[in-house]
Design a protein around this motif. Structure first.
Motif, PDB file in Angstrom:
ATOM      1  N   GLU A  34      -1.570  -0.317   5.068  1.00  0.00           N
ATOM      2  CA  GLU A  34      -1.157  -1.081   3.894  1.00  0.00           C
ATOM      3  C   GLU A  34       0.293  -0.777   3.538  1.00  0.00           C
ATOM      4  O   GLU A  34       1.036  -1.660   3.139  1.00  0.00           O
ATOM      5  N   ARG A  36       2.686   0.106   5.643  1.00  0.00           N
ATOM      6  CA  ARG A  36       3.525  -0.589   6.625  1.00  0.00           C
ATOM      7  C   ARG A  36       3.602  -2.079   6.316  1.00  0.00           C
ATOM      8  O   ARG A  36       4.654  -2.691   6.437  1.00  0.00           O
ATOM      9  N   ARG A  37       2.472  -2.676   5.925  1.00  0.00           N
ATOM     10  CA  ARG A  37       2.457  -4.097   5.563  1.00  0.00           C
ATOM     11  C   ARG A  37       3.373  -4.379   4.386  1.00  0.00           C
ATOM     12  O   ARG A  37       4.141  -5.339   4.393  1.00  0.00           O
ATOM     13  N   GLU A  40       7.008  -4.048   5.474  1.00  0.00           N
ATOM     14  CA  GLU A  40       7.410  -5.190   6.311  1.00  0.00           C
ATOM     15  C   GLU A  40       7.581  -6.453   5.465  1.00  0.00           C
ATOM     16  O   GLU A  40       8.541  -7.199   5.647  1.00  0.00           O
ATOM     17  N   LEU A  41       6.662  -6.688   4.539  1.00  0.00           N
ATOM     18  CA  LEU A  41       6.792  -7.847   3.654  1.00  0.00           C
ATOM     19  C   LEU A  41       8.060  -7.749   2.812  1.00  0.00           C
ATOM     20  O   LEU A  41       8.786  -8.734   2.652  1.00  0.00           O
ATOM     21  N   VAL A  74      -0.629  -6.301  -2.269  1.00  0.00           N
ATOM     22  CA  VAL A  74      -1.169  -5.654  -1.068  1.00  0.00           C
ATOM     23  C   VAL A  74      -2.334  -4.763  -1.462  1.00  0.00           C
ATOM     24  O   VAL A  74      -3.376  -4.753  -0.805  1.00  0.00           O
ATOM     25  N   SER A  79      -3.444 -11.378   1.349  1.00  0.00           N
ATOM     26  CA  SER A  79      -2.884 -11.520   2.693  1.00  0.00           C
ATOM     27  C   SER A  79      -1.368 -11.665   2.609  1.00  0.00           C
ATOM     28  O   SER A  79      -0.811 -11.942   1.548  1.00  0.00           O
ATOM     29  N   ASP A  80      -0.708 -11.500   3.759  1.00  0.00           N
ATOM     30  CA  ASP A  80       0.745 -11.675   3.822  1.00  0.00           C
ATOM     31  C   ASP A  80       1.128 -13.084   3.366  1.00  0.00           C
ATOM     32  O   ASP A  80       2.109 -13.257   2.650  1.00  0.00           O
TER      33      ASP A  80
END
Length: 135
Positions: A34, A36-37, A40-41, A74, A79-80
């Protein structure tokens, strides 16, 4: 729930800054995936105030609020695509470093190819004229 964390670095989300700042927000994630997500976002989204910095690089108040929003979404399991849709509905496609392909961005995506074709035809025409002048 943004909570200050003085724990291990694999459990926090810290704004990247090479200079010492007075306050750095940190967020606790349930997993490193989570984290890392969210990072990245935040790198894929442009700061609406700074314009040429992503949410991670920017220290503007707007970027700090948006990093918190990314964390909250998140953490809530969004979701992204949902996070990106929220940001674009609020700030428009400008917040995306890679704009979507739609009628409003055709020139943006096709412009480089049009310029390449234009300059290629100019160069080709110039070479043709020089060859004819030599004959």
């Amino acid at each position: 729930m943004s909570m200050p964390a003085a724990a291990q670095t694999d459990q926090i989300f810290v704004a990247a800054d090479t200079q010492l700042v007075e306050s750095v927000e940190t967020f606790r994630f349930r997993s490193s995936a989570e984290q890392r997500r969210a990072i990245e976002l935040s790198r894929r989204l442009r700061c609406p105030q700074c314009q040429n910095q992503n949410l991670i690089e920017s220290n503007s108040p707007v970027a700090k609020d948006l990093r918190l929003k990314v964390y909250q979404m998140v953490d809530a399991g969004r979701s992204d695509e949902e996070v990106i849709e929220f940001m674009t509905s609020r700030f428009g496609d400008f917040v995306l470093y890679k704009p979507r392909l739609n009628p409003q961005t055709y020139l943006l995506w096709g412009g480089p190819f049009l310029l390449l074709a234009l300059f290629g035809s100019i160069i080709w025409g110039t070479i043709r004229r020089q060859q004819r002048a030599r004959e």
